[in-house]
Design an enzyme around this catalytic site. Structure first.
Site, PDB file in Angstrom:
ATOM      1  CG  ASP A   9      25.577  54.288  15.130  1.00  0.00           C
ATOM      2  OD1 ASP A   9      24.430  53.858  15.217  1.00  0.00           O
ATOM      3  OD2 ASP A   9      26.187  53.920  14.023  1.00  0.00           O
ATOM      4  CD  GLU A  11      26.792  49.956  11.831  1.00  0.00           C
ATOM      5  OE1 GLU A  11      25.752  49.150  11.536  1.00  0.00           O
ATOM      6  OE2 GLU A  11      26.726  51.116  11.477  1.00  0.00           O
ATOM      7  CD  GLU A  54      19.887  38.175   4.326  1.00  0.00           C
ATOM      8  OE1 GLU A  54      20.439  37.910   5.350  1.00  0.00           O
ATOM      9  OE2 GLU A  54      19.455  37.484   3.610  1.00  0.00           O
ATOM     10  CG  HIS A 152      24.694  51.828   7.824  1.00  0.00           C
ATOM     11  ND1 HIS A 152      23.873  52.558   8.857  1.00  0.00           N
ATOM     12  CD2 HIS A 152      23.869  51.753   6.726  1.00  0.00           C
ATOM     13  CE1 HIS A 152      22.614  53.094   7.932  1.00  0.00           C
ATOM     14  NE2 HIS A 152      22.724  52.385   6.890  1.00  0.00           N
ATOM     15  CG  ASP A 157      26.787  55.484  10.521  1.00  0.00           C
ATOM     16  OD1 ASP A 157      27.242  56.255   9.304  1.00  0.00           O
ATOM     17  OD2 ASP A 157      26.106  54.712  10.474  1.00  0.00           O
TER      18      ASP A 157
END
Length: 228
Positions: A9, A11, A54, A152, A157
């Site tokens: 995963d 980010e 954001e 997250h 995750d």
């Protein structure tokens, strides 16, 4: 023969590497015969740019958290050595593949072939076409503890997705946990995932009605439609 694959995963600073968004975290867990081992890879990455507020709201990572962290060019070879040539499992895998390949292109490394992609979102949509299939939704479906997932986080995750993947493929998890030493390496503490067996999932009324409609319309001569 044991089959190795990698569940991973990322980010990022945003949603589009073509517009300058970069990877800020990568986590990966080794799977043997679709079951997680204790061998994992985790790194925070200096994106060489700002992180929009954001994006921080999603993963909780600020640019200050990445001060002194390696740039992607400094970790590229280690990451490639960990994943080797094995299949790569991810949730919404095209997103992660696009970012990783964009980063590899910047450092003049070959792109990862899409033939290696296993997308758990695609698997979930095929299995539960009428239901939400986000990672959170799948964890709730399979009664997987989500209490640690306040934002997250790539490594957490991966841990959660490894349990979801076991359920989607009908396997049995041997257990996955990281030692205190491992947690110190990443700078964060993660909850241990305990032994977990496949869970019987009762279909919803909507899913049952959709199944009956499918049988009636698409399989008119099937055994299911034959009366006693």
């Amino acid at each position: 023969m044991n089959q190795r694959s990698i569940l991973f995963d990322t980010e990022t600073t945003g949603v589009d590497p073509d517009k300058g968004d970069r990877i800020i975290e990568i986590a990966a867990i080794e799977l043997i015969n679709d079951l997680p081992t204790e061998n994992f890879y985790h790194v925070l990455v200096d994106p060489e740019r700002d992180i929009p507020i954001e994006a921080t709201r999603v993963h909780g990572i600020k640019i200050e958290d990445l001060k002194g962290k390696p740039k992607f060019k400094e970790i590229a070879d280690d990451f490639l050595e960990f994943i080797q040539d094995d299949p790569l499992v991810a949730h919404n895998a095209p997103f992660d593949f696009k970012f990783v390949n964009a980063e590899l292109s910047r450092v003049k490394r070959p792109a990862i072939s899409l033939d290696r992609m296993i997308d758990t979102l695609k698997l979930a949509r095929a299995k539960y076409p009428l239901s939400p299939n986000s990672l959170d939704a799948l964890c709730r479906r399979f009664s997987i503890d989500l209490s640690a997932r306040t934002t997250h986080n790539a490594l957490l995750d991966c841990q959660l997705l490894s349990e979801v993947y076991i359920q989607l493929t009908g396997g049995r998890q041997r257990g996955l946990g990281f030692s205190n030493e491992d947690s110190e390496k990443t700078g964060k503490v993660y909850k241990k995932i305990h032994d977990h067996t496949p869970i019987f999932v009762k279909p919803t009324q909507q899913e049952l009605e959709a199944h009956d409609k499918f049988i009636e319309e698409k399989m008119k001569n099937s055994l299911w439609n034959q009366k006693d």
